[in-house]
Enzyme design. Structure first.
Site, PDB file in Angstrom:
ATOM      1  N   GLU A  57      -0.495 -14.921   1.793  1.00 52.53           N
ATOM      2  CA  GLU A  57       0.732 -14.235   2.191  1.00 52.53           C
ATOM      3  C   GLU A  57       1.918 -14.625   1.319  1.00 52.53           C
ATOM      4  OE1 GLU A  57       0.030 -17.636   5.175  1.00 52.53           O
ATOM      5  OE2 GLU A  57      -1.116 -16.316   3.866  1.00 52.53           O
ATOM      6  N   ARG A  89      -2.482 -29.440   4.615  1.00 56.11           N
ATOM      7  CA  ARG A  89      -2.371 -29.811   6.019  1.00 56.11           C
ATOM      8  C   ARG A  89      -3.724 -30.053   6.676  1.00 56.11           C
ATOM      9  NH1 ARG A  89       1.329 -25.821   4.994  1.00 56.11           N
ATOM     10  NH2 ARG A  89       3.516 -26.451   5.080  1.00 56.11           N
TER      11      ARG A  89
END
Length: 219
Positions: free
Chosen positions: A108, A71
């Site tokens: 994560e 991104r």
């Protein structure tokens, strides 16, 4: 100019307005996955985000912008073009020739192989801005910072649209990973991180269609 107080503050009026276009979904096993697709489909909102980052880093001063796979490849180029600065890609391993790789790192979502950058894109003393859509545990950013340092560059700042503050320095009993501890363990805790919006103002829950299934990959 140093990265001090700027016109646009985290969770300020502009950030709160933009936050309305960042809905969260249950995705990849995470209850709140923030989707930048919400503002990418709104050209005026996307342009406003670009303008905010351009103003901030035209004042601070940079030599190049490094976008993180994937991104960061969306956010970085329009900012680089506006500032008339080079844009360089930090990609997953095996995607670019003549590249240097960082060590594996944790996110994560789980463990990741190191990021890579082409060896001739960063020169000694270059002031590099690292950009991505979101920072959580800081694992990906740490990999990118180390790449810049390996080539003799200086990371002026790590910039993200969203910063999840819950990971900055959580209490031990929370069981959450600490970005502060990670950066300190790698001797990169001097590198500033700036996010326009935090989870404190990201309150828009996506409207899920009937039969919605969390089909996000965890790796």
């Amino acid at each position: 100019m140093s990265a001090g107080k700027k016109k646009y503050e985290q969770d300020g009026d502009e950030a709160r307005e933009i936050a309305q276009y960042l809905p969260y979904f249950p995705f990849k096993g995470i209850p709140r996955f923030y989707d930048i697709g919400g503002f990418l489909e709104k050209p005026d909102v996307f342009q406003h985000i670009v303008d905010i980052f351009v103003e901030r880093y035209s004042e601070i001063g940079i030599d190049s912008i490094a976008g993180l796979d994937a991104r960061g490849f969306i956010l970085g180029p329009p900012i680089a073009l506006a500032l008339k600065k080079p844009f360089l890609m930090m990609r997953k391993q095996g995607k670019m020739p003549n590249s240097l790789s960082s060590d594996a790192y944790d996110t994560e979502y789980g463990k990741r192989s190191g990021l890579t950058v082409q060896r001739d894109k960063i020169k000694k003393g270059d002031r590099v801005l690292i950009i991505d859509d979101l920072v959580a545990t800081g694992g990906t950013l740490s990999s990118a910072i180390n790449l810049v340092h390996m080539l003799g560059g200086e990371v002026v700042e790590c910039a993200c649209v969203v910063e999840l503050k819950m990971f900055i320095d959580p209490a031990e009993e929370s069981g959450l990973p600490s970005r502060t501890k990670l950066f300190t363990s790698q001797n990169i805790n001097h590198v500033p991180v700036w996010g326009l919006i935090s989870e404190d103002v990201l309150t828009v829950e996506a409207k899920l269609p009937e039969g919605y299934v969390d089909d996000g990959e965890e790796h």
